[in-house]
Design an enzyme around this catalytic site. Structure first.
Site, PDB file in Angstrom:
ATOM      1  N   HIS A  84      -3.351 -38.740  30.448  1.00 47.16           N
ATOM      2  CA  HIS A  84      -2.321 -38.673  29.182  1.00 47.16           C
ATOM      3  C   HIS A  84      -0.710 -38.963  29.986  1.00 47.16           C
ATOM      4  CE1 HIS A  84       0.140 -36.428  26.492  1.00 47.16           C
ATOM      5  NE2 HIS A  84      -0.753 -36.442  25.380  1.00 47.16           N
ATOM      6  N   ILE A 123       5.864 -39.863  21.172  1.00 45.04           N
ATOM      7  CA  ILE A 123       5.226 -38.640  21.221  1.00 45.04           C
ATOM      8  C   ILE A 123       6.144 -37.469  20.879  1.00 45.04           C
ATOM      9  CG2 ILE A 123       4.366 -36.951  22.843  1.00 45.04           C
ATOM     10  CD1 ILE A 123       3.186 -39.468  24.420  1.00 45.04           C
ATOM     11  N   ASN A 175      -4.922 -31.625  21.037  1.00 45.24           N
ATOM     12  CA  ASN A 175      -4.254 -31.420  22.301  1.00 45.24           C
ATOM     13  C   ASN A 175      -3.340 -30.074  22.322  1.00 45.24           C
ATOM     14  OD1 ASN A 175      -3.002 -31.222  24.858  1.00 45.24           O
ATOM     15  ND2 ASN A 175      -2.255 -33.370  24.687  1.00 45.24           N
ATOM     16  N   LEU A 176      -3.658 -28.877  22.957  1.00 43.79           N
ATOM     17  CA  LEU A 176      -2.876 -27.875  22.752  1.00 43.79           C
ATOM     18  C   LEU A 176      -1.840 -27.892  24.061  1.00 43.79           C
ATOM     19  CD1 LEU A 176      -5.201 -24.948  22.107  1.00 43.79           C
ATOM     20  CD2 LEU A 176      -4.178 -26.510  20.554  1.00 43.79           C
ATOM     21  N   LYS A 177      -1.856 -28.965  24.935  1.00 43.98           N
ATOM     22  CA  LYS A 177      -0.748 -28.921  25.813  1.00 43.98           C
ATOM     23  C   LYS A 177      -0.606 -27.759  26.408  1.00 43.98           C
ATOM     24  CE  LYS A 177       1.091 -33.041  24.091  1.00 43.98           C
ATOM     25  NZ  LYS A 177       2.454 -33.918  23.623  1.00 43.98           N
ATOM     26  N   GLU A 216      -0.916 -44.399  23.076  1.00 47.25           N
ATOM     27  CA  GLU A 216       0.178 -43.532  22.589  1.00 47.25           C
ATOM     28  C   GLU A 216       1.366 -43.961  23.372  1.00 47.25           C
ATOM     29  OE1 GLU A 216      -0.934 -39.145  22.188  1.00 47.25           O
ATOM     30  OE2 GLU A 216      -0.941 -39.302  24.453  1.00 47.25           O
ATOM     31  N   ALA A 247      -0.961 -33.359  18.385  1.00 46.13           N
ATOM     32  CA  ALA A 247      -0.867 -32.162  19.311  1.00 46.13           C
ATOM     33  C   ALA A 247       0.182 -31.169  18.571  1.00 46.13           C
ATOM     34  CB  ALA A 247       0.120 -32.514  20.762  1.00 46.13           C
ATOM     35  N   SER A 248       1.560 -31.540  18.527  1.00 51.16           N
ATOM     36  CA  SER A 248       2.570 -30.362  17.966  1.00 51.16           C
ATOM     37  C   SER A 248       2.453 -30.511  16.413  1.00 51.16           C
ATOM     38  CB  SER A 248       3.832 -30.961  18.135  1.00 51.16           C
ATOM     39  OG  SER A 248       4.184 -32.320  17.817  1.00 51.16           O
ATOM     40  N   GLY A 262       2.980 -39.084  17.229  1.00 49.11           N
ATOM     41  CA  GLY A 262       3.545 -38.857  16.005  1.00 49.11           C
ATOM     42  C   GLY A 262       2.724 -38.648  14.513  1.00 49.11           C
TER      43      GLY A 262
END
Lengths: 214, 214, 214, 214
Positions: free
Chosen positions: C85, C138, C6-8, C133, C194-195, C173
């Site tokens: 989300h 997160i 997920n690139l948010k 989640e 994501a991150s 995470g």
């Protein structure tokens, strides 16, 4: 000066705080009022204190399950209402609708906003008063009049530029009489406060300290 | 005059309408632009038309899954954005935040509102333009400039009273050049329209009819 | 295993990450996909990677300015979509509506939720997958499978109790292959991340480390 | 059968309706209760009627200006609360939070939903009861048990499939005793009604007609 004590959903006894607000109001030039939760308006108003709602919805009588109707909070004893508090931010169209709903029910209005630009916007909707509360200072005990005096002066100026009849309150971090005087010096005609009174061991003492320098 | 064609989520071919908008823009003094859905901005912008977003969120780069970031719609080719359209009403604080996000990404802004009071409020937030669209007229084919000319004149006056640099567009029910002229006569510097072009059998013909009297 | 990146609204280059996801997908048994912002779907899908939307609204073609229409993200190249989300929590009725909108447009669906009770609720709406989640994990780099393995096992059980055809992903995470294996051991059939990838100095290397133990 | 009379924001006298509900409750096997607006809970509860809130927020004691706290409506006299009524649809995570807030304050819970899929989802959150109310029938006087009996039977089945302890109420369009019997035949253990009593010329007569066949 107008001093509005917002009880939020704090675990205080709303009647005890209301009686303190009522008594201190009688001892001072300032006007003091208290804003309990909707379900407590009736018992708070019965103390004789000036009672405000924390919120009203932009609705009329009808099919609005769970809504807070201006006429009903007035019927329970409220004479005014906060709108768009930073903990209950609303759509622009709904702030407008809530101000009109409150007018219809003869409730006074204070529309809250974060910063001078939003204060100008709030003033354009024709409330009785606006209140500037920088969200980052709420509940900190650091008064906006000390931490960021320019924001109060700019809010006063922004409201005056849009509608000279709308007075400005100052919220966030107000705890003692010096804070109230500082707000007045910046052009505010009142203060919003919450934890400084509602969470005080002795709400009456906290209120007396607050209005003492006035 | 500025003419912004909002494609909403209509089942039209966004590139076909975009090419029509681009071509008619070249034939007239008016400035024409088109606002497709976010996922279509890139292919619409590639036609060379002036492309607008329908919305941006009050967010920055970061953890905002599903958000519409001003920088990203700009990167895809948009040069401006609608904010607070009546089909996407936002909180006052978020309109303020979206205007600032758009400024940061060099997007022009049009903040929509329902009535003159809200137009004054919108103007206080410092957008480039505001647009008055009475919700009851949207999609009706009855132009606001005919159905309720006072609302346009009052919106122009409300915006000017707050910030003389904010120009006013007029939306809802615009279908032909007469409507655009009527809006201009009331002080509007442009129009928002949607179904009159996006749902037309021949969008180019609809646009030509619209700008012909200008 | 299904791995959805997920690139948010991160400031990464979506095409660079998409190409890495595409290439690593070809080297492994796992299925990898990427979810860019709506305005980037088209250019991401053109890389050939499996492309997902971050959100769709519970709407159809029509008057929905600023809405994210399932058909449009599909037209731009998406084959699936996240719904609800934790950064875009929706009303129950709107999650239901979004799942049906996605079905209508032949998009696969992953409905996110915070805890096992909500996972059961999400599964009752008939999505293809659900993702648990815990919001407090997160972006922490602490994988849910380590910090709170019971929540994953209970989510798998809650989903199975409601609809045995709905598989469970695990988010929050996840940073390396051990986390993915741990999630699989708890019954998850994939991960959301994501991150860990989008903010990595070298997204390709991060992805390879992630799928290496599989 | 459980009969819950929702007063919404109708312009009725809440105490007059409450007294009628209380008196008819004493004359029948069914359990009758009334849900007034929050600011009227206290005076309604003082009549001795079983009193419900129309809504509670997913919050605890603290900084939640304008919020409806479960403990406060309980303190004012409520013994239960509606959650997620179709006129106050909430996020899935907030329905979950509201059910837990109500549990904490010893309030019974009825979670409303539109259709069988959402009823299954609501049941997964562990409320005491769920209520199916197709939005298109609310306020019509056409009972769901007649207009769409399958939806009631499917809702009963969906709830039972998720949690056998959650009973199902049936709302929308209930006006007389036949409607209540029809709902019971379909597996419902109660009804929600509003305008049929609250807007009746004689609420007591309307209630007696409602429970007469039971």
């Amino acid at each position: 000066m107008f001093v509005l004590v917002n009880l939020k959903t704090y675990p205080c006894d709303p009647v005890e705080v209301a009686e303190a607000v009522r008594d201190v109001d009688r001892e001072t030039e300032a006007t003091l009022a208290v804003a309990p939760q909707a379900a407590h308006i009736e018992r708070v108003a019965e103390t004789g204190v000036e009672t405000w709602a924390q919120h009203v919805d932009p609705i009329a009588h009808g099919s609005n399950t769970g809504g807070t109707l201006a006429e009903t909070v007035a019927d329970a004893g409220a004479v005014g209402t906060l709108i768009n508090h930073s903990e209950r931010r609303r759509r622009l169209a709904d702030i407008d609708g809530a101000v009109r709903a409150a007018d219809r029910a003869d409730l006074e209005t204070v529309v809250c906003a974060n910063n001078p630009a939003q204060i100008g916007a709030a003033a354009a909707l024709g409330p009785d008063r606006v209140a500037v509360e920088p969200p980052e200072l709420i509940g900190t005990g650091t008064p906006v009049s000390t931490a960021d005096p320019d924001i109060v002066a700019e809010a006063v100026s922004a409201a005056a530029g849009v509608d000279g009849e709308v007075s400005v309150l100052c919220g966030a971090g107000i705890t003692d009489g010096e804070d109230v005087l500082a707000a007045a010096d910046l052009g505010a005609e009142g203060v919003l406060l919450a934890s400084g009174v509602a969470k005080a061991d002795d709400p009456r003492e906290a209120l007396e300290a607050l209005v003492e320098p006035l």
